[in-house]
Scaffold this motif. Structure first.
Motif, PDB file in Angstrom:
ATOM      1  N   VAL A  13       0.881  -1.170   0.000  1.00  0.00           N
ATOM      2  CA  VAL A  13       0.000   0.000   0.000  1.00  0.00           C
ATOM      3  C   VAL A  13       0.917   1.217   0.000  1.00  0.00           C
ATOM      4  N   GLU A  14       1.063   1.792  -1.186  1.00  0.00           N
ATOM      5  CA  GLU A  14       2.053   2.854  -1.417  1.00  0.00           C
ATOM      6  C   GLU A  14       1.563   3.748  -2.557  1.00  0.00           C
ATOM      7  N   ASP A  15       1.535   5.059  -2.332  1.00  0.00           N
ATOM      8  CA  ASP A  15       1.044   5.979  -3.363  1.00  0.00           C
ATOM      9  C   ASP A  15       2.149   6.537  -4.259  1.00  0.00           C
ATOM     10  N   ASN A  16       3.410   6.317  -3.916  1.00  0.00           N
ATOM     11  CA  ASN A  16       4.517   6.826  -4.717  1.00  0.00           C
ATOM     12  C   ASN A  16       4.910   5.779  -5.760  1.00  0.00           C
ATOM     13  N   ARG A  17       4.666   6.083  -7.036  1.00  0.00           N
ATOM     14  CA  ARG A  17       4.932   5.110  -8.103  1.00  0.00           C
ATOM     15  C   ARG A  17       6.405   4.712  -8.179  1.00  0.00           C
ATOM     16  N   GLY A  18       7.293   5.649  -7.883  1.00  0.00           N
ATOM     17  CA  GLY A  18       8.729   5.349  -7.887  1.00  0.00           C
ATOM     18  C   GLY A  18       9.076   4.316  -6.820  1.00  0.00           C
ATOM     19  N   ASP A  19       8.484   4.476  -5.629  1.00  0.00           N
ATOM     20  CA  ASP A  19       8.722   3.509  -4.553  1.00  0.00           C
ATOM     21  C   ASP A  19       8.129   2.145  -4.907  1.00  0.00           C
ATOM     22  N   VAL A  20       6.970   2.144  -5.547  1.00  0.00           N
ATOM     23  CA  VAL A  20       6.354   0.873  -5.965  1.00  0.00           C
ATOM     24  C   VAL A  20       7.292   0.144  -6.924  1.00  0.00           C
ATOM     25  N   ARG A  21       7.826   0.853  -7.904  1.00  0.00           N
ATOM     26  CA  ARG A  21       8.749   0.227  -8.869  1.00  0.00           C
ATOM     27  C   ARG A  21      10.018  -0.288  -8.188  1.00  0.00           C
ATOM     28  N   LEU A  22      10.568   0.497  -7.283  1.00  0.00           N
ATOM     29  CA  LEU A  22      11.769   0.086  -6.559  1.00  0.00           C
ATOM     30  C   LEU A  22      11.498  -1.183  -5.744  1.00  0.00           C
ATOM     31  N   ILE A  23      10.367  -1.227  -5.067  1.00  0.00           N
ATOM     32  CA  ILE A  23      10.017  -2.393  -4.260  1.00  0.00           C
ATOM     33  C   ILE A  23       9.794  -3.613  -5.153  1.00  0.00           C
ATOM     34  N   GLU A  54     -14.859  -4.809  -6.305  1.00  0.00           N
ATOM     35  CA  GLU A  54     -14.001  -5.405  -7.331  1.00  0.00           C
ATOM     36  C   GLU A  54     -12.985  -6.383  -6.745  1.00  0.00           C
ATOM     37  N   TYR A  55     -12.822  -6.375  -5.424  1.00  0.00           N
ATOM     38  CA  TYR A  55     -11.860  -7.260  -4.766  1.00  0.00           C
ATOM     39  C   TYR A  55     -12.535  -8.480  -4.118  1.00  0.00           C
ATOM     40  N   ALA A  56     -13.747  -8.781  -4.525  1.00  0.00           N
ATOM     41  CA  ALA A  56     -14.513  -9.881  -3.916  1.00  0.00           C
ATOM     42  C   ALA A  56     -13.756 -11.204  -3.917  1.00  0.00           C
ATOM     43  N   GLY A  57     -12.965 -11.463  -4.943  1.00  0.00           N
ATOM     44  CA  GLY A  57     -12.235 -12.724  -5.018  1.00  0.00           C
ATOM     45  C   GLY A  57     -10.779 -12.611  -4.596  1.00  0.00           C
ATOM     46  N   ALA A  58     -10.433 -11.534  -3.915  1.00  0.00           N
ATOM     47  CA  ALA A  58      -9.035 -11.271  -3.565  1.00  0.00           C
ATOM     48  C   ALA A  58      -8.458 -12.346  -2.652  1.00  0.00           C
ATOM     49  N   GLN A  59      -7.201 -12.665  -2.907  1.00  0.00           N
ATOM     50  CA  GLN A  59      -6.463 -13.607  -2.072  1.00  0.00           C
ATOM     51  C   GLN A  59      -5.978 -12.878  -0.824  1.00  0.00           C
ATOM     52  N   ARG A  60      -6.013 -13.558   0.299  1.00  0.00           N
ATOM     53  CA  ARG A  60      -5.514 -12.979   1.548  1.00  0.00           C
ATOM     54  C   ARG A  60      -3.996 -12.819   1.440  1.00  0.00           C
ATOM     55  N   PRO A  61      -3.471 -11.632   1.762  1.00  0.00           N
ATOM     56  CA  PRO A  61      -2.021 -11.457   1.684  1.00  0.00           C
ATOM     57  C   PRO A  61      -1.295 -12.181   2.814  1.00  0.00           C
ATOM     58  N   ASP A  62      -0.063 -12.577   2.529  1.00  0.00           N
ATOM     59  CA  ASP A  62       0.792 -13.181   3.544  1.00  0.00           C
ATOM     60  C   ASP A  62       1.575 -12.110   4.292  1.00  0.00           C
ATOM     61  N   LEU A  63       1.700 -10.938   3.671  1.00  0.00           N
ATOM     62  CA  LEU A  63       2.452  -9.826   4.241  1.00  0.00           C
ATOM     63  C   LEU A  63       1.901  -8.530   3.670  1.00  0.00           C
ATOM     64  N   ILE A  64       1.787  -7.527   4.534  1.00  0.00           N
ATOM     65  CA  ILE A  64       1.371  -6.187   4.096  1.00  0.00           C
ATOM     66  C   ILE A  64       2.527  -5.229   4.344  1.00  0.00           C
ATOM     67  N   MET A  65       2.930  -4.518   3.290  1.00  0.00           N
ATOM     68  CA  MET A  65       3.890  -3.424   3.418  1.00  0.00           C
ATOM     69  C   MET A  65       3.081  -2.147   3.272  1.00  0.00           C
ATOM     70  N   LEU A  66       3.131  -1.309   4.296  1.00  0.00           N
ATOM     71  CA  LEU A  66       2.216  -0.179   4.397  1.00  0.00           C
ATOM     72  C   LEU A  66       2.953   1.135   4.589  1.00  0.00           C
ATOM     73  N   ASP A  67       2.673   2.080   3.706  1.00  0.00           N
ATOM     74  CA  ASP A  67       3.164   3.445   3.887  1.00  0.00           C
ATOM     75  C   ASP A  67       2.203   4.142   4.850  1.00  0.00           C
ATOM     76  N   LEU A  68       2.676   5.101   5.613  1.00  0.00           N
ATOM     77  CA  LEU A  68       1.792   5.824   6.520  1.00  0.00           C
ATOM     78  C   LEU A  68       1.089   6.989   5.849  1.00  0.00           C
ATOM     79  N   ASN A  69       1.801   7.691   4.977  1.00  0.00           N
ATOM     80  CA  ASN A  69       1.262   8.914   4.383  1.00  0.00           C
ATOM     81  C   ASN A  69       0.595   8.593   3.055  1.00  0.00           C
ATOM     82  N   LEU A  70      -0.691   8.253   3.156  1.00  0.00           N
ATOM     83  CA  LEU A  70      -1.477   7.842   1.997  1.00  0.00           C
ATOM     84  C   LEU A  70      -2.653   8.788   1.792  1.00  0.00           C
ATOM     85  N   PRO A  71      -3.122   8.904   0.557  1.00  0.00           N
ATOM     86  CA  PRO A  71      -4.327   9.707   0.320  1.00  0.00           C
ATOM     87  C   PRO A  71      -5.589   8.944   0.746  1.00  0.00           C
ATOM     88  N   LYS A  72      -6.653   9.686   0.939  1.00  0.00           N
ATOM     89  CA  LYS A  72      -8.004   9.193   1.240  1.00  0.00           C
ATOM     90  C   LYS A  72      -8.129   8.596   2.632  1.00  0.00           C
TER      91      LYS A  72
END
Length: 146
Positions: A13-23, A54-72
């Motif tokens: 869960v990350e709003d910075n596209r550069g950080d998403v690509r790096l990760i 739209e996430y009705a069939g989503a798989q449960r994650p094994d790990l969540i990486m979470l940014d603190l400063n997110l929109p919404k």
């Protein structure tokens, strides 16, 4: 990975596209067989985790990486919701943020975050930290099944 075992799912869960690509690039360098779902705000993250719309069939994650400063809905609120939900609270959550604010650190641990990591300004350090996070949480640690 053991035979018949499916790839581990990482929810980023990350709003910075550069950080998403790096990760994403860092995770490619790990020995962990994985899939990654990247979401850009806290509302999407909670819809995904609760398997709504739209996430009705989503798989449960094994790990969540979470940014603190997110929109919404910020990461602090997301963390609080995850750790108070009986169906979600056992999913390990690693906060990966630029915030060095002691209030954020303390509040995150009060909300039962599994680890709080401050992103370095150095890309090579972020890259190596992400690899270590994935290998530790998805290969070394024994996690409860859903």
């Amino acid at each position: 990975m053991e035979r018949g075992q499916s790839p581990k799912l990482i929810l980023l869960v990350e709003d910075n596209r550069g950080d998403v690509r790096l990760i994403q690039e860092a995770l490619k360098e790990t020995t962990v067989a994985h899939q990654m779902v990247a979401l850009k705000n806290g509302i999407e993250a909670m819809s995904y985790l609760r398997r709504e719309g739209e996430y009705a069939g989503a798989q449960r994650p094994d790990l969540i990486m979470l940014d603190l400063n997110l929109p919404k809905k910020d990461g602090r609120e997301v963390l609080a919701e995850i750790k108070t939900d009986p169906k979600l609270k056992r999913i390990p959550v690693v906060v990966l943020t630029t915030s060095k604010n002691q209030e954020d650190v303390c509040r995150s641990y009060d909300l039962h975050v599994n680890a709080y990591i401050t992103k370095s300004g150095r890309l090579d350090r972020v890259f190596n930290v992400v690899k270590m996070i994935a290998e530790f949480w998805l290969e070394i640690v024994t996690l409860p099944s859903e």
